[in-house]
Every structure is written in structure tokens, then in C-alpha cells.
Design an enzyme around this catalytic site. Structure first.
Site, PDB file in Angstrom:
ATOM      1  N   THR A  37       0.747  -1.265  -0.100  1.00 37.75           N
ATOM      2  CA  THR A  37      -0.079   0.016   0.014  1.00 37.75           C
ATOM      3  C   THR A  37       0.832   1.305   0.203  1.00 37.75           C
ATOM      4  O   THR A  37       1.810   1.299   0.447  1.00 37.75           O
ATOM      5  CB  THR A  37      -0.900  -0.001   1.100  1.00 37.75           C
ATOM      6  OG1 THR A  37      -1.745  -1.188   1.087  1.00 37.75           O
ATOM      7  CG2 THR A  37      -1.772   1.327   1.398  1.00 37.75           C
ATOM      8  N   GLY A  76       2.703  -2.680   8.499  1.00 38.73           N
ATOM      9  CA  GLY A  76       3.098  -3.120   9.841  1.00 38.73           C
ATOM     10  C   GLY A  76       4.554  -3.290   9.936  1.00 38.73           C
ATOM     11  O   GLY A  76       5.186  -4.048   9.146  1.00 38.73           O
ATOM     12  N   GLU A  86      -7.290  -5.359   3.219  1.00 37.26           N
ATOM     13  CA  GLU A  86      -7.721  -6.244   2.256  1.00 37.26           C
ATOM     14  C   GLU A  86      -9.060  -6.241   1.545  1.00 37.26           C
ATOM     15  O   GLU A  86      -9.725  -7.085   1.346  1.00 37.26           O
ATOM     16  CB  GLU A  86      -7.790  -7.799   3.290  1.00 37.26           C
ATOM     17  CG  GLU A  86      -6.629  -7.886   4.211  1.00 37.26           C
ATOM     18  CD  GLU A  86      -5.445  -8.448   3.224  1.00 37.26           C
ATOM     19  OE1 GLU A  86      -5.651  -8.993   2.103  1.00 37.26           O
ATOM     20  OE2 GLU A  86      -4.660  -8.116   3.770  1.00 37.26           O
TER      21      GLU A  86
END
Lengths: 672, 672
Positions: free
Chosen positions: A156, A195, A438
Site C-alpha cells: 500500500t 506494519g 484487504e
């Protein structure tokens, strides 16, 4: 329930009385949900293995720490957790334990605000396995498996999420040096969100637009070293940091990442599918559809997780509602338990039912996923679009329902649900995020709608229909068969299918009208998209009610438990029908009289479920350490625990806060 | 818009283009919302006065601080804020500025995580004024007004919130010493929740059960000193602290408070209404209904606040949706602004409309409140029940809608809406709390329902009906008059009233059937309560649509602005009809065909509002400092601001975090 049940727990009297009037054995439910007594034992052993570790406990609740302290504590605990996971793995544990321990209920109980290492096991490693050649696996898997390096997955970007074709990071192949040159050509091309990317990972799989011989071949994955293994300083050309605080998951260390002419060897492109040869020749992947696999696997996992989090929230709210007494039903009588108010039951029990709906549907989708994957390996791609369409709309509906359900449960606890120590806010933080990651929910619903529009054309054309859209054939024929309405789930399921079919048909007609009116198909699609999203939702609801009812019917359990689960499946079916009564009046045989009688049925079901509510959440068997809620603990000592939690506040450790002397006293003593 | 508009702002091109195509003058809208150009000027001056104060700015975003640091910063800022408020007051400012500056939009922009002083002005002072005798006012008002003391209002307890009759704190009168003795007889009797109670206030109005001469006379207010004025140490017998972290408002210092034989002079009971004489004789208050006043005032304020927060959320989401480009509508064309997707408009514009619905209804209720208060002073209590019923259901519906609206706006911003710097999470934290405080929403809906059941009996009995329930007469007569459905708001309003009347009638019948079947009235009420809450909601929606449409009709504004506001009021009316289509199909003349045509009308309205969306939120005129959102600033420089915000994280201030050396490196280098 605590990890090891002590004999001397003194429970709240109201909650004890609830347990006595339960009509079934909660332990049977626990075994059913775990998959058998042996599985229950294994799960509890695993929970004990992790939760009894003193190093994994918080000395003070993390909410009192600063953002930086939270992160540092999370790294400390994540190292301990990984060590313990690895020890377990080396003893021959199931690979699934990683996932459960890192991102499931157990993991989120240990690292409540997120784990900066999660993507290492959940995305970095699987991507190497799934997309790397045998040589690449040999090289990277060892390092990753032994935790010599720690990786993340950087896809992303600041400017692009769900629409991954729009990613802007570039990887240009330079045949002279046989290297890729990575760049972030714009501000919006910076990676944003992964993350562990901020300060934690030293390697990443980076998704970038591949350019070679002057042609762009779309997005591909590359392994990139982010930080020096000795000093942890960013590598040359790497601009990296964390993105800042969020609604939840503040210890996951979500990061940003920019590239300024970062060179990596050709071998760092993961080449199991597509390849770039030494001279820069691009060799295409044999099939694009293969990458669907991971995506769908993740969506099934999301369904399971949603079921888990919603079970947590309902456990808390149901137990609290059994302990809390408030107001009066009848003058002169003691204050009733709030669970005795029908309005409270109406908030709680449909969500209790949804826990099972989500769980059974996750299992059903998981089985379908495994069938389709097996067919895929034999080259049969037929059911892939159906599975994809299902995973899209079910992910969307389940995450949205779970988020709303958690909030309803939180609000049903009144003001105390607003407290962090109820655990409700952090559960919401985890659940609401799933509506976006997602695949953003509206985008996913419209993907399902596209499939449904095609399915409708096939039904109209008289073609054979795959099972989950077979109901469209009846709608096309206009023949619903001779059946009269009864308050049975069989009738209700047919009505759900009529609604879905009616909405699908209406969308097809509206699209058609617009296109015949001279509007181009793309604009017609956009103009119809509110209804299209709703038809995908209706399809999902028809499936979910059907599979829930069917799963309960097929269960081989005691009559007592079967009765309870049947009541819950009926409640789920009736509740959502009433929520969407307009659709049923418009598109199904349900009449206004039926709605009134279904309302009565729902009220009866609420009162039937009432005496077993505490037993049902006990059956979820979520131990106190995982619940981590002053309102929801097994013993029901709500008020004592609220006090205990308050006493942990650093502000309560000293009789007078420094701000009194520094600011408040000078202010109060000043003559204004 | 920044405080003082600089000429050299370089705006995002997309958002500039939006402003050019706006069909009305946003400034006219701003003046309308403020109440005229002069009021706009005053508001902006006030904003500048506070927001330009360097002492009121954060050096780093508060989310990075520890809980304790947040509190200390809040006390520092609250002292500065109070000083400035007092200076303004002494120059002759309106009293309303306190409220606005302390708890409204401006105040929540300065102290984003709450203000530990708020209750001093918002509850402590007004209670002394409203419930104190002239002598008590003389004694306490001076001290409170000059901020020699700082007070809070301690009513809610650990065990009781909305149901205040159940409060357990006791105040026993001792005629020997002419003192009250305060005690907390149970754990659940501890005060719990009052803002500023934890470490901040040194005085409180405490609500306790008054006992004298062996009789309990119910709850009454007492002034109690909590902490020593010099040392700030808790007074003898006072057990006090903060309750801990929460979903939001973590700097409000919500506290707990217990009493162990705390003695206060008789004169500390606020005796404007009821009194205890020296010998312990209890003298009753002349009227109980007088206390309704403050409660209803607060609910009107809540409506205004909800309108404000929702305006903030829609401003952020609309501007972001104009800047964000994603995916593709047509192959080969540039990525569209996401505001061009109908599904996105469907998320945003009904909430944009709701901002106005809430605002106009707040004004309408405010005017009614003032009328009824004036009548009250002349001894006319006739319209009090109607006002009370309205304030209950409108508070419930408005807070619930606002909370859902804010979440829809947040989710419409995708992942970036999850970031704290979007401001969306903190807006939600403020808004969702309002569903619980000042009367839990379900409890309030049922209070309205009780009024509606009586009103129904009156309508059946042919009695004269007050204006807001006059529509029941038509339902009783069964004569809706000769009217045919058209897509007009007049028709829609009648349909809303039919729905409300139909649901009220159904509830009355269901109650009646149950009672005739031998069920006692209290149980019948509980068994019907899900439907009763829904009939109160339907009543509120009928009122809100009606008053919104009516208010717009009566406005004296330019045709261009009138057109926009009319579209918004139509959208609001149609949107909620479609949301509740089942009710309309069951209880109104609306048919399935009408639903289909209303859906089309709604789609047309969305496309009509589209070009003016940015203009409308510009018209709200919420300056960047108050918006405090990387996604929503006037210049639309979303991505630049997201980066700026990330750069503020303390974790990004150093290339390598200490946890690498302490935990991560030893872990990675260990041979596992």
C-alpha cells in the site's frame, strides 16, 4: 474462566444463578467450537503456555504509556513471544499456531495494541514461499525462519490502497549491472501503512511497477534490505519512518518508505511466476489467477477473526448485563438485571447469534476454498469466480456487521463500556479496521455485483448455474413453486433468495435501461452502483442465513445444545429479515401480516434465549486473560474490577499531581 | 480556511476547481448559519482571540504523550484558557462564550482530549445559581466566579447512571451539630465519572439521598469540599482518584469519590427548592417539574454540538473525497476523484444533509424550549410533557445518527480516516459518548413512547392535541384525505406521520392485547418495548423531516442558496424514507413503485448536490485550526500534511530506536 480454574472463586450471585438455570452444557459447546475435546485441551495448553509467561504480562496497562514507550514495550514482548513461538514450532507444533498466536485472539490479548513483528510471519514469509523460486526460497527462508532478519510486506502507498494497479513505486531494470533501481517518483508513491515498517523490520517485500526494456509490466514483488543488520540504520536511498498514531493498533509500528535510486540485485525480484532474464527480457507468469489464492485465504481468516472478536464483545456485554441491575420494571420490586429488559436482549442476542453465523460461514467458506484450491491444482478454474465473488461480499458484510455489533455491545454497557478497561474500545479498533484493509468493503461489494450481473445473464440465457447462485433460475422462470408462508427458516431462506434475486434483476434492468438510453456502460454502472452494492449485500445475507441454518441442522450434538443453536439460527434469520423488511415486502412473498408475526416470533426467541445467554458465552470459553475486561470476567465481579483497574492509573499513585503546584494553585490564588 | 486567510495559499488543483463550479456563495451560507455577517465577524474574532494564543497550542500532538503528561498539559492549557475567558467576560462578553469555549467546537479544538475544568462553568456554577438560595449564591458564586475554588458536579455513581432515583450516597442530618454526614454505604455508591473530579476540583456539588428524622426524602444537592485549598490533599473521609483511560476525552480527569463520615454544615445543602430546617424538619419543594429545565436545556445544546461535530466530519470527508483520486471509471481515463463515485456520494451527502437537519431542529427545539419556559414562569405547565417527550427522542435519534454519520465519513476516507491526524477518531470519541450521557438513548426513547401512548389515548378520546402529535388525529379517524402520492416533501412528510402514527397505534394495540391476555401492565410494557422504542424513533423522524423542510421553506436567502438547501432537505427526507422502506410500505400510502421512483429521485439529488459539495462544507466555515485534520484542510494538501504529521512522531526523531539495541538485535543475533 481463568487459565487454571481455582476452586475458591467467589462469583457474583446473579451470574452464579444464571449458570444454574442454563439448559445445556456449555462445555459441549466449547468442544463443538474447538473441534473436539482434544482440540480444546490443546488450545488451553497453548493459552497457558503463553499467558503464564511473566515476561509477556504488562506491568501497567499500556494505555497509560506514551506512544514511544508503547512501541518499546511491544518490541520487548514481541521478541519474547517470537522466542516462545519458535520453541513451540521446533517441538513440532502446527504452523497455524503462528497465525493464531500472532494475529488471532491470543496474540491480540498478549500485544493488545498490535505486534510490530506480525507481518514477518503473516506476509513476508508466505510471500517468499508463494512467489519465490526454489533458489530464492533456499536463500531467504532460512534467514527468515530463524529470525536472522525481520521482514515486512510493503504494498500500500500513500496514494493507493485497494486499487493496486495504481501503485506508483517503480523498479527499473538495468541490464548493465543486472540490478533493479527502485524509486518513489511522487509523494503519493511512498509506501504507507505496512506494519513493522517504521522502526522494526530490516527487510521487506516491496511491490513495485516493473519496467524493463522501456516497457512497464505492472506490479511485481521485490526483496529489499531496509536497514543495516548491525547498526539498524536505514540503507542508502531509503527514507523510512512510522506514520503516527491511529484509532487503534498503536504498537504495530505502521511505517512509510521512500526510495531514491535504491539498487538491488536482479535475483531480489521474486520470480516463481513472472521473470526478468539477465538481458532484461520479461517472461510472463503462466496464470494471473493464481495470486487470488492468498487473497481469499486472508478473507476466510478475517471471517474467523471477526467471529472471535464479536464473541469477545458479546461475552463482555452479556455477563455485564447479567450483573448490572438498574431502574425498575415493577414498583417496589428490586432493580432488575438489565438483561431482563427486552430492549437489552434485542441489542445482545442478535449479535450472539451473529457470532455463530460468522463462525459457521467461515468454516463453510474455508471448506469451499479448499475444494476450489484442489480443483485449481488440477487445472480446473471453473469455480474460482464464484469463490472470489463470495469471499468479497462475505468479507464486506461480516466485517461491517461485526463492527456494528461490537459497538452495539459496547453501548449496551452504558458509560462503563466507554472505559478502556472494558476492552470494548480496543476490540472496536481492531474490528473496524477490517472494513478497510484487504479490500475496502464497498469496492468488494461491487466486485461481487459484477459477478452477479454476469450470473443473471447466464440464468436468463438458461445456462447451468453454480450452486450459490442457482436461486436465480427460479427468479428468471418467475415460478416460485406452490408454497405458502410459514414461520420457518426454510421459508425465510427462500424469501432471502427472492430478495437477492429481485435486487439483482432490478439492477440488471436498471443498467440495461440506462445503456439503452444512450449512457455508456461505465457511467451506467456508476449510476446503478448504490443498488449494485445492495444486491451484493442481499446475496451475502441469503448465503449466510442459509449456511448458518444448514450447518446447525447437520450438527451431531445433544438435543439440548441443538435447541439452543436452532434458536440462535432462527433469531439470526428473523432479525435480519426484519432489519430489511422493505426489501422483503418488495421482492419476496412476505406480507405485512407476516412481518407482524415475525416480530412476535423474534420476541419469543429473545425470551427463549434469555436463560441460556450466560451459558452460551461461557461456552465460547474465552479466558479472563484474553477477555481482559473489567466488565466481562468469569466471576462477574464488575465493580471490584473497575476499582482495581482505576487504581493502576499513575495519576492515582500520588495524592497531589504536580500540575496543582505548577499551574492550578497560581491560577486559583490569582486575583483575576 | 485558516484564521487569517493568507493570499498565497497554494491549493490543491482539484479542490480549486470544485470551488469554481459552486453555484452559490458559501459566504452567504456562513452568514446564515452564524445568524448574520456581524455574528460571523464576532465568531471569527473570538476564534482568533483564542487560537492565536501560543500558550494554547500543542508543541507535539497530544496522542504521543503518556496519560499523565496529557493531564498535566490539559491543566496548563485549561488555566490559560480560563484566564482568557475571564478577561473576555470582564470586558462584557456574552455568557454563552463560556459554554462555546469550554465544551463546544472551539473548546474541543483547543483541548482536543477534553478539559478538566469544564464542569466548573457548565455544571457547578449553574447548579448553585439554579438550586441555591440567595444567601448561598452570595457565598459561593463569588468564589466560583472568580475561580478561587474549582468545582465539579458529582451525581453519577458506579452503580447508577440514568436511573438517578437509585443513587446510593447518603446524607444523614444530625440536628445536634446541625451537620449532614455523607457516606458511601456500598462499593457501587461511589461517585464515578464526574469530569475534573479525579485530581483537579477542590469542591463539588454532590447529589445524595437525604435522610432526616429517620425518613429518606430522595436525592438532593450538597456542596462538599474535596481537597484542601492550600495543599490540595483530599479532605478527611474523602476517597478520591481518577477512573482511568477511556475511548476518548482522556484529559477530562473523570474521577471517583467515596465518603467516610464526611461532615458538612447544614448550609451546604442547596436549599432554593427543598429545605432542611435546623431541627431536621424537611420542607418540600413546591414543584418537581422545575428541575426538568436544565435537563432539557442540556439536550438542546447536545443537538447543536452534534450538528457541529458532524459538520466537522463531513467537511473532512468531502474535501478529502475531492482530492483523493482512485481506481478507474473508464479504461484509459485518469483516476477519478472519489467524490464522483455514486457510492461515495451516498455515504457523504445524506450526512451533509443531516448537518442541516440537526442544526435547524436544534434551533426549532430551542425556540420551543424558550416558549415553554416563558409559559412555565407564568405557571402554565401544559406543554412541558410535550417538550420533554421531544427532547428525549430527538436527543436519542440525533446522537445515534451523528455517531453513525461520523463513522460513515471516517470509513469513506479509507485507511487514512483511521489515522489520528485525520481527527476522525477523536470526533467519534466525542460524539459516541453523547449516546450514553444525559440519558441513555434507549431509556429516553421509552420515555417518549410513554408520552406517545398517552397521546394516542387522547387522540382516540377525541381530545385536543398539541401540535407535534396532532397527526395522530388523522390516524384515529382513518381518514387521510384525498391525496395521491407525488415525489414531493409534502407527501413524504405525511407519509412519515403515517408511519409514526401506525407504529404508535400498533404499540397501543399490542400493549392492550397483552394486558387483556392477563399480563400485568409492567410486563406488557417490557414485552412491547422494542416496538415502543421504534415508535418513538419514528415520531422523532417525522418531526425532524418536517421541521427541516419547513425551516428551509421559510428562509429568506438567495435563490441559489435556497435551491441547494432545498435539495439537501429533500435528500434527507428521501434518504431516511428509503432506509426505513419497510415501515413506509407497512404503515403509509407509499407503494413498491413509489420506492423505486424515490430511489431514482435520491440518485438525481446526489448528482445535483455533487458540484456544490465542497462549497457547502466551505460554508460551514470551520477553520483549519478547529478542523485539525490532515485530510480536511482548506487547501486540500492532504498528502503533504499526512507527511508533516508523521514527522511529528517522537519515534521519527531518531534514526534507530533504543529497543533495537535492547531487545531486537539480541533476538535476531541469537541462534534460535
Amino acid at each position: 474462566m481463568v487459565l487454571k480454574k481455582a476452586d475458591n472463586i467467589k462469583c457474583n450471585e446473579d451470574i452464579e444463578r444464571e449458570r444454574k438455570k442454563c439448559s445445556f452444557d456449555p462445555l459441549e459447546l466449547t468442544h463443538l467450537l474447538d473441534g473436539g475435546p482434544e482440540k480444546t485441551r490443546e488450545r488451553k495448553e497453548r493459552e497457558y503456555y503463553f499467558l503464564s509467561e511473566p515476561e509477556l504480562r504488562d506491568t501497567i496497562p499500556q494505555d497509560y504509556l506514551s506512544h514511544k514507550e508503547k512501541y518499546e514495550e511491544a518490541v520487548r514482548k514481541a521478541c519474547t513471544l517470537f522466542r516462545k513461538v519458535t520453541q513451540l514450532r521446533d517441538k513440532g507444533g502446527d504452523l497455524e499456531i503462528f497465525r493464531q498466536t500472532l494475529s488471532g485472539m491470543l496474540g491480540s490479548a498478549i500485544l493488545k495494541d498490535g505486534n510490530p513483528f506480525t507481518l514477518h510471519y503473516v506476509m513476508f514469509l508466505p510471500t517468499i514461499v508463494g512467489q519465490g523460486t526454489v533458489e530464492q526460497q533456499a536463500e531467504w527462508m532460512g534467514k527468515a525462519w530463524n529470525c536472522d532478519i525481520i521482514g515486512t510486506y510493503a504494498q500500500t502507498e500513500l496514494g493507493h490502497g485497494t486499487f493496486i494497479r495504481g501503485l506508483e513505486t517503480t523498479a527499473h531494470y538495468d541490464p548493465k549491472t543486472q540490478e533493479f533501481i527502485l524509486n518513489s517518483p511522487t509523494l503519493t508513491s511512498y509506501k504507507w501503512w505496512p506494519g513493522g515498517l517504521g522502526q522494526t523490520a530490516n527487510f521487506a517485500v516491496v511491490v513495485a511497477q516493473l519496467h524493463t526494456k522501456g516497457v512497464c509490466h505492472g506490479i511485481h514483488p521485490f526483496i529489499v534490505q531496509l536497514r543495516d543488520e548491525e547498526t539498524h540504520k536505514p540503507m542508502p536511498g531509503i527514507k523510512i519512518g512510522e506514520i503516527g498514531t491511529k484509532l487503534g493498533m498503536n504498537a504495530t509500528n505502521n511505517g512509510y518508505l521512500g526510495f531514491d535510486n535504491v539498487r538491488i540485485p536482479r535475483e531480489h525480484m521474486l520470480m516463481k511466476n513472472a521473470q526478468v532474464l539477465e538481458d532484461g527480457t520479461y517472461v510472463k507468469s503462466p496464470s494471473d489467477k493464481l495470486t487470488y489464492g492468498t487473497m481469499m485465504f486472508v478473507r476466510v481468516i478475517i471471517l474467523q477473526d471477526m467471529a472471535g472478536y464479536l464473541s469477545k464483545a458479546t461475552t463482555i456485554a452479556v455477563r455485564y448485563s447479567a450483573v448490572r441491575r438498574q431502574s425498575e420494571l415493577k414498583p417496589g420490586e428490586p432493580e432488575p438485571q438489565i438483561i431482563d429488559y427486552l430492549t437489552q436482549q434485542y441489542k445482545l442476542f442478535p449479535n450472539l447469534a451473529a457470532c455463530f453465523a460468522l463462525r459457521f460461514n467461515a468454516t463453510w467458506l474455508w471448506n469451499m476454498y479448499n475444494c476450489v484450491t484442489a480443483e485449481l491444482e488440477e487445472g480446473d478454474l471453473d469455480r474460482l469466480p464464484e469463490l472470489h465473488a463470495l469471499s468479497c461480499c462475505m468479507k464486506a458484510v461480516c466485517t461491517a456487521d461485526a463492527a456494528q455489533g461490537v459497538e452495539t455491545c459496547r453501548l449496551s454497557c452504558g458509560g462503563h463500556g466507554y472505559m478502556t478497561c472494558s476492552s470494548m474500545p480496543s476490540i472496536y479498533g481492531l474490528v473496524t479496521a477490517a472494513s478497510t484493509y484487504e479490500g475496502e468493503n464497498t469496492v468488494l461489494l461491487l466486485q461481487t455485483a459484477r459477478y452477479l450481473m454476469k450470473a443473471w445473464q447466464q440464468a436468463v440465457g438458461g445456462m447451468t448455474m453454480t450452486p450459490t447462485v442457482a436461486y436465480l433460475k427460479q427468479a428468471v422462470s418467475g415460478n416460485n413453486g406452490p408454497w405458502s408462508w410459514e414461520n420457518t427458516t426454510a421459508c425465510i431462506i427462500r424469501a432471502y433468495q427472492q430478495v437477492a434475486a429481485g435486487k439483482i434483476k432490478m439492477c440488471a434492468e436498471n443498467m440495461d435501461k440506462r445503456i439503452r438510453g444512450g449512457i455508456c456502460p461505465e457511467d451506467a454502472w456508476n449510476m446503478t452502483s448504490v443498488e449494485l452494492a445492495q444486491c451484493a449485500e442481499a446475496h451475502a445475507r441469503a448465503i449466510m442465513v442459509d449456511k448458518f441454518v444448514e450447518s446447525v441442522l447437520e450438527l451431531n450434538v445433544s438435543p439440548a445444545l441443538k435447541t439452543v443453536l436452532t434458536q440462535l439460527s432462527e433469531l439470526y434469520a428473523v432479525y435480519w429479515l426484519l432489519q430489511k423488511s422493505g426489501d422483503f415486502l418488495m421482492f419476496s412473498d412476505v406480507t405485512a401480516q407476516d412481518i407482524a408475526s415475525l416480530q412476535k416470533w423474534m420476541e419469543v426467541l429473545l425470551s427463549e434465549i434469555r436463560p441460556n445467554a450466560v451459558g452460551i458465552v461461557d461456552g465460547f470459553d474465552i479466558c479472563d486473560e484474553i477477555l481482559s475486561s473489567a466488565l466481562g470476567s468469569y466471576d462477574g465481579r464488575v465493580y471490584e474490577r473497575l476499582f482495581e483497574e482505576a487504581s493502576k492509573s499513575p495519576l492515582n499513585k500520588e495524592p497531589v499531581n504536580v500540575s496543582f503546584h505548577k499551574y492550578l494553585k497560581p491560577f486559583l490564588k490569582a486575583s483575576l
